[in-house]
Design an enzyme around this catalytic site. Structure first.
Site, mmCIF file in Angstrom:
data_model
loop_
_atom_site.group_PDB
_atom_site.id
_atom_site.type_symbol
_atom_site.label_atom_id
_atom_site.label_comp_id
_atom_site.label_asym_id
_atom_site.label_seq_id
_atom_site.Cartn_x
_atom_site.Cartn_y
_atom_site.Cartn_z
ATOM 1 N N LYS A 120 50.715 -28.011 -19.235
ATOM 2 C CA LYS A 120 49.828 -26.979 -19.770
ATOM 3 C C LYS A 120 48.904 -26.451 -18.662
ATOM 4 O O LYS A 120 48.821 -25.236 -18.442
ATOM 5 C CB LYS A 120 48.994 -27.552 -20.927
ATOM 6 N N ASP A 138 48.899 -24.430 -26.052
ATOM 7 C CA ASP A 138 47.684 -25.125 -26.471
ATOM 8 C C ASP A 138 47.732 -25.255 -27.995
ATOM 9 O O ASP A 138 48.739 -24.954 -28.634
ATOM 10 C CB ASP A 138 46.435 -24.378 -25.989
#
Ligand code: SF4
Length: 217
Positions: A120, A138
């Site tokens: 991420k 997310d």
């Protein structure tokens, strides 16, 4: 890309434009890397408050690499999980100074080898700094992609790979930016504002009638 996907993306473009923006304040790649590490389990607003002073105190990667661990912990305490975050920031800064002359690498494989940097964070850097097509998964992207029927996966890495198959590359970075805004303004995790939603026709939960029973969790 299917007609349905195109319709969803067109509506997102219309509502939120195709402008790139980053919610984490930063002036260089190193600052974005550290801000993203701090943003785990913390709001961007809180991170921006903390980094305002933090980046003055530690003006470059060298300063972070030479930080005192206990002092750094106190500096970032209000972002939560500060023991781990401070340890990772210190380790990451040291590796960047030793291996990359204090610069942030561009390659995904290099980025994920940095302490505390997962896919991420690496994708945030690739997209925002280097403009390399990348999908950041997310909490908003995961939840809303499921509601829009783009994925049924729970694991963020699996969601990322599914989205890479479904979305055209020119929308990979944009999708994250638009969905975060959508998730903050309308499609909340609990009690989403479905009456104000422009994507109800494409929402699997809305279609399944859960909206009426308020079972959006
Ligand atoms: Fe989210 Fe409700 Fe819109 Fe579905 S209808 S995408 S749950 S806001």
């Amino acid at each position: 890309m299917t007609k349905r996907t195109k319709e969803i993306l067109d509506l997102l473009d219309k509502k939120y434009t195709r402008d790139y923006k980053c919610y984490l304040n930063h002036e260089n790649p190193g600052q974005l890397l550290i801000a993203t590490m701090l943003s785990a389990q913390c709001t961007d607003a809180r991170v921006n408050i903390v980094t305002k002073d933090l980046f003055k105190k530690y003006p470059d990667m060298n300063a972070f690499a030479n930080a005192d661990l206990k002092e750094l912990e106190q500096d970032i305490k209000t972002t939560g999980f500060y023991h781990n975050k401070a340890k990772n920031i210190l380790g990451c800064a040291k590796m960047l100074v030793e291996k990359y002359d204090g610069e942030v690498p561009r390659d995904l494989d290099d980025l994920v080898k940095l302490p505390g940097v997962g896919r991420k964070t690496a994708n945030v850097i690739r997209g925002n700094i280097f403009n390399d097509p990348s999908i950041v998964v997310d909490t908003h992207v995961k939840r809303i992609s499921k509601r829009l029927g783009f994925t049924k996966e729970e694991d963020p890495v699996k969601v990322e790979f599914e989205l890479m198959k479904v979305l055209p590359k020119d929308h990979w970075i944009l999708y994250n930016i638009q969905i975060i805004t959508f998730g903050r303004e309308i499609c909340f995790a609990r009690n989403p504002k479905c009456s104000e939603c422009f994507l109800t026709d494409y929402c699997t939960e809305h279609k399944a009638g859960k909206k009426k029973s308020g079972k959006h969790v």
